[in-house]
Scaffold this motif. Structure first.
Motif, short mmCIF file in Angstrom:
data_model
loop_
_atom_site.label_atom_id
_atom_site.label_comp_id
_atom_site.label_asym_id
_atom_site.label_seq_id
_atom_site.Cartn_x
_atom_site.Cartn_y
_atom_site.Cartn_z
N GLN A 360 0.82 -1.20 0.00
CA GLN A 360 0.00 0.00 0.00
C GLN A 360 0.86 1.26 0.00
N PHE A 361 1.88 1.30 0.86
CA PHE A 361 2.70 2.51 0.95
C PHE A 361 3.59 2.69 -0.28
N LEU A 362 4.13 1.58 -0.79
CA LEU A 362 4.95 1.70 -2.00
C LEU A 362 4.10 2.15 -3.19
N LEU A 363 2.88 1.66 -3.27
CA LEU A 363 2.00 2.06 -4.37
C LEU A 363 1.64 3.54 -4.27
N GLU A 364 1.44 4.03 -3.04
CA GLU A 364 1.16 5.45 -2.86
C GLU A 364 2.36 6.30 -3.32
N ALA A 365 3.58 5.85 -3.01
CA ALA A 365 4.77 6.57 -3.46
C ALA A 365 4.86 6.57 -4.99
N LEU A 366 4.51 5.44 -5.62
CA LEU A 366 4.52 5.36 -7.08
C LEU A 366 3.46 6.27 -7.69
N VAL A 367 2.29 6.36 -7.05
CA VAL A 367 1.24 7.25 -7.53
C VAL A 367 1.73 8.69 -7.51
N LEU A 368 2.39 9.08 -6.43
CA LEU A 368 2.92 10.43 -6.30
C LEU A 368 3.95 10.70 -7.40
N ALA A 369 4.88 9.77 -7.61
CA ALA A 369 5.91 9.95 -8.64
C ALA A 369 5.30 9.96 -10.04
N ALA A 405 13.39 9.04 -18.05
CA ALA A 405 12.84 9.97 -17.07
C ALA A 405 11.82 9.28 -16.16
N TRP A 406 10.91 8.52 -16.77
CA TRP A 406 9.92 7.80 -15.96
C TRP A 406 10.58 6.73 -15.10
N GLY A 407 11.55 6.03 -15.67
CA GLY A 407 12.23 4.98 -14.90
C GLY A 407 12.94 5.54 -13.68
N VAL A 408 13.64 6.68 -13.86
CA VAL A 408 14.34 7.30 -12.73
C VAL A 408 13.36 7.80 -11.70
N ALA A 409 12.27 8.44 -12.15
CA ALA A 409 11.29 8.99 -11.21
C ALA A 409 10.64 7.88 -10.39
N LEU A 410 10.21 6.81 -11.06
CA LEU A 410 9.55 5.71 -10.33
C LEU A 410 10.56 4.94 -9.48
N GLY A 411 11.79 4.79 -9.99
CA GLY A 411 12.81 4.10 -9.20
C GLY A 411 13.14 4.86 -7.92
N LEU A 412 13.26 6.18 -8.02
CA LEU A 412 13.52 6.98 -6.81
C LEU A 412 12.35 6.92 -5.85
N ALA A 413 11.12 6.87 -6.39
CA ALA A 413 9.94 6.76 -5.52
C ALA A 413 9.97 5.46 -4.73
N LEU A 414 10.37 4.38 -5.40
CA LEU A 414 10.45 3.09 -4.70
C LEU A 414 11.55 3.11 -3.64
N VAL A 415 12.71 3.68 -4.00
CA VAL A 415 13.83 3.71 -3.06
C VAL A 415 13.51 4.56 -1.84
N PHE A 416 12.99 5.77 -2.07
CA PHE A 416 12.72 6.67 -0.96
C PHE A 416 11.42 6.33 -0.23
N GLY A 417 10.53 5.59 -0.91
CA GLY A 417 9.30 5.19 -0.25
C GLY A 417 9.43 3.89 0.52
N LEU A 418 10.59 3.20 0.37
CA LEU A 418 10.74 1.90 1.00
C LEU A 418 10.85 2.01 2.53
N PRO A 420 9.60 4.39 4.75
CA PRO A 420 8.30 4.55 5.41
C PRO A 420 7.42 3.32 5.27
N ALA A 421 7.51 2.64 4.12
CA ALA A 421 6.69 1.44 3.91
C ALA A 421 7.11 0.32 4.87
N LEU A 422 8.42 0.15 5.09
CA LEU A 422 8.88 -0.88 6.03
C LEU A 422 8.46 -0.55 7.46
N ARG A 423 8.53 0.73 7.84
CA ARG A 423 8.10 1.12 9.19
C ARG A 423 6.62 0.85 9.38
N ALA A 424 5.83 1.15 8.35
CA ALA A 424 4.39 0.89 8.45
C ALA A 424 4.11 -0.61 8.50
N ALA A 425 4.85 -1.40 7.74
CA ALA A 425 4.60 -2.85 7.70
C ALA A 425 4.97 -3.52 9.02
#
Length: 434
Positions: A360-369, A405-418, A420-425
C-alpha cells in the motif's frame, strides 16, 4: 471422533477461505484502486506539500524529456548543415599567410592568386571533376528603399551545382551570362528578405559600386555553417568574369575550390595545383592546399564531443532535481505514516498482512511519482512542439529520454518510499492504536 475433527478444522478452513478471497485478483485490484484513491485524497488534503513535491518531480522529468529531445534536434540540424556544406571530396587552393619577415618579402614579389592564373590552374586534370574559383568583396548595395552593406561574390555557372546553392526563385547563373559578362545577379535568401521584405525580387535592379545589376534568381534559405554560406545568404552572386571587370580591377581571387573524383586523389591533385601556382607566381610558394573534407570531419567530431559534455551536464542537473524530488517523496510518505498510524493498526487488526501494508505505501509513493512524471511529460512535450519550427525535421519527444525519465522517477519513488513502507509494515496493531 469425526464430529470433533470437523469442529476443530472449521476455523482453520474459514481462515484459509478468507485468505484465498483476499489473495484473489478482484480483491487485489480493489486494493490497488483504493490505494490510488487514498493517495490522491492524501495529496489533495495537503496541497502545499504535494505541490512542492510534484513540482520537483515534474521539473526533473521535464528537464530530461526536453534536453534529450533538443539535443537530438540540434544533432539533426547540424548534420543537415554539414551535409549542405558540400565539402566532401573538396580541396581549396588559397593564399598562404606569411610566417616570417622573409616570407613577407618574398610574397610581396608575387602577384598573388588572381583571375589571370585560372588558365593555368584550371587546365584539365583526369582526377578533378570541377574547378570552382571564387572572389568576394564587401561593399554597399543601393535599392529604392535605401542602402545595405552586403557581400558580392564572383563565381562560375557550375558553382551553385557543385557547392549546393539551389535556386528557389528565378534562375541561376549561366554560361551565356559569363561569356557575355552580363550584369546579372542571384541574391541570397536572407538579403532578399532584408531588401524587398518578402516581395519577389526577380527582375528588379540593384546598384553596386555605381553599376546596376538585374536580379535573375533567389537562392533557397541556407543553414549557416561556414563563412562562405554566410556570404552567399547575405549577398549577391554574380558571374566571375563580370566581377573582375566591373568590381575588382586588381582581379584577385579568394580561393580556387577543386572537386576530386575520389578522396584518395587529394595528395596527387594538391601537388599538381601547388606546382601550377608556383609556376604562375614566378617560383614563389605563396599558396597552400586546405582539405575541406577533413576540416568538416574535424569540426563535426568536436561538435559531437561538446554534445556529449552537455549531455553529462544537463543529465546531472535533471538527476539532481529528481533526487531532491525523491527526498520530497520520502518526507511525504513519512508524514503520511505518522498521521495514519491508527489506520494502519486498524487494518492490521482486521487481518491485513505486513506485505499488504508494504504494498500500500509503495504504491502510494509510485502514484505520487507518476503524477509528477506525467506533468513533466506533458509540459515537456508541449515545449518540444513549440520549438519544432526551429529544427529542420521538427522536434519530437525522444522515447529513450522519456522512458529514462519515468524509470528514474519511479525508481527513486520506490527507493525513498521503502523506508516509510517498512516502518508501516512492521508496526504492531496494539502500538499503532494506543
Amino acid at each position: 471422533m469425526s464430529s470433533s475433527f470437523l469442529e476443530l478444522s472449521a476455523p482453520a478452513g474459514a481462515a484459509t477461505a478468507r485468505r484465498d478471497r483476499r489473495d484473489s485478483l478482484p480483491a487485489r485490484l480493489s486494493l490497488v484502486v483504493e490505494v490510488v484513491r487514498g493517495g490522491l485524497l492524501e495529496l489533495w488534503a495537503h496541497k502545499l506539500r504535494s505541490v512542492l513535491t510534484l513540482t520537483l518531480l515534474m521539473l526533473g522529468v521535464f528537464t530530461l524529456v526536453v534536453l534529450t529531445s533538443v539535443i537530438d534536434g540540434v544533432i539533426d540540424k547540424v548534420q543537415t548543415g554539414f551535409s549542405g556544406l558540400a565539402w566532401d571530396g573538396t580541396a581549396v587552393l588559397q593564399a598562404r599567410d606569411p610566417k616570417t619577415t622573409e616570407d613577407q618579402k618574398r610574397f610581396a614579389m608575387s602577384p598573388g592568386l588572381r583571375f589571370d592564373d585560372l588558365s593555368r590552374l584550371t587546365a584539365p586534370h583526369p582526377k578533378v571533376t570541377a574547378f570552382l574559383p571564387r572572389a568576394t568583396k564587401r561593399t554597399t548595395v543601393r535599392v529604392a528603399g535605401g542602402t545595405e552593406r552586403i557581400f558580392v561574390t564572383g563565381v562560375t555557372p557550375d558553382y551553385a551545382t557543385f557547392m549546393n546553392r539551389p535556386v528557389s526563385l528565378g534562375r541561376g547563373l549561366t554560361a551565356d551570362d559569363a561569356r557575355r559578362r552580363s550584369t546579372v545577379a542571384v541574391v541570397g535568401a536572407t538579403l532578399a528578405s532584408k531588401l524587398f521584405g518578402g516581395a519577389d525580387p526577380v527582375g528588379r535592379d540593384v546598384v553596386v559600386d555605381g553599376v546596376p545589376w538585374r536580379i535573375v534568381g533567389v537562392t533557397a534559405p541556407l543553414m549557416i555553417f561556414s563563412e562562405e554560406l554566410y556570404y552567399d545568404a547575405n549577398g549577391l552572386m554574380v558571374p566571375l568574369e563580370t566581377y573582375v571587370v566591373r568590381l575588382d580591377p586588381q582581379r584577385k581571387l579568394t580561393h580556387l575550390a577543386v572537386k576530386l573524383r575520389a578522396k584518395t586523389d587529394l595528395e596527387e591533385v594538391s601537388s599538381a595545383l601547388l606546382s601550377r601556382a608556383r609556376q604562375a607566381h614566378h617560383g614563389i610558394e605563396d599558396t597552400e592546399i586546405k582539405d575541406l573534407d577533413a576540416e568538416a570531419a574535424k569540426s563535426y567530431s568536436q561538435f559531437m564531443q561538446e554534445m556529449r559534455s552537455w549531455k553529462v551536464v544537463l543529465t546531472s542537473l535533471a538527476g539532481t532535481v529528481l533526487l531532491v524530488g525523491g527526498v520530497g517523496v520520502l518526507s511525504v510518505m513519512l508524514i503520511s505514516y505518522s498521521s495514519r498510524r491508527y489506520e494502519i493498526g486498524l487494518r492490521k487488526a482486521m487481518g491485513a498482512s505486513d506485505s499488504e501494508i508494504l504494498f500500500q505505501f509503495l504504491l502510494e509513493a509510485l502514484v505520487l511519482a507518476s503524477l509528477g512524471a506525467l506533468l513533466g511529460t506533458v509540459s515537456g512535450a508541449f515545449l518540444c512542439r513549440k520549438l519544432s519550427h526551429f529544427f529542420p525535421w521538427g522536434l519530437v519527444v525522444n522515447p529513450l529520454g522519456l522512458v529514462a525519465a519515468w524509470g528514474v522517477a519511479l525508481g527513486l519513488a520506490l527507493v525513498f518510499g521503502l523506508y516509510p513502507a517498512l516502518r508501516a509494515a512492521k508496526l504492531s496493531p496494539m502500538e499503532a492504536m494506543r
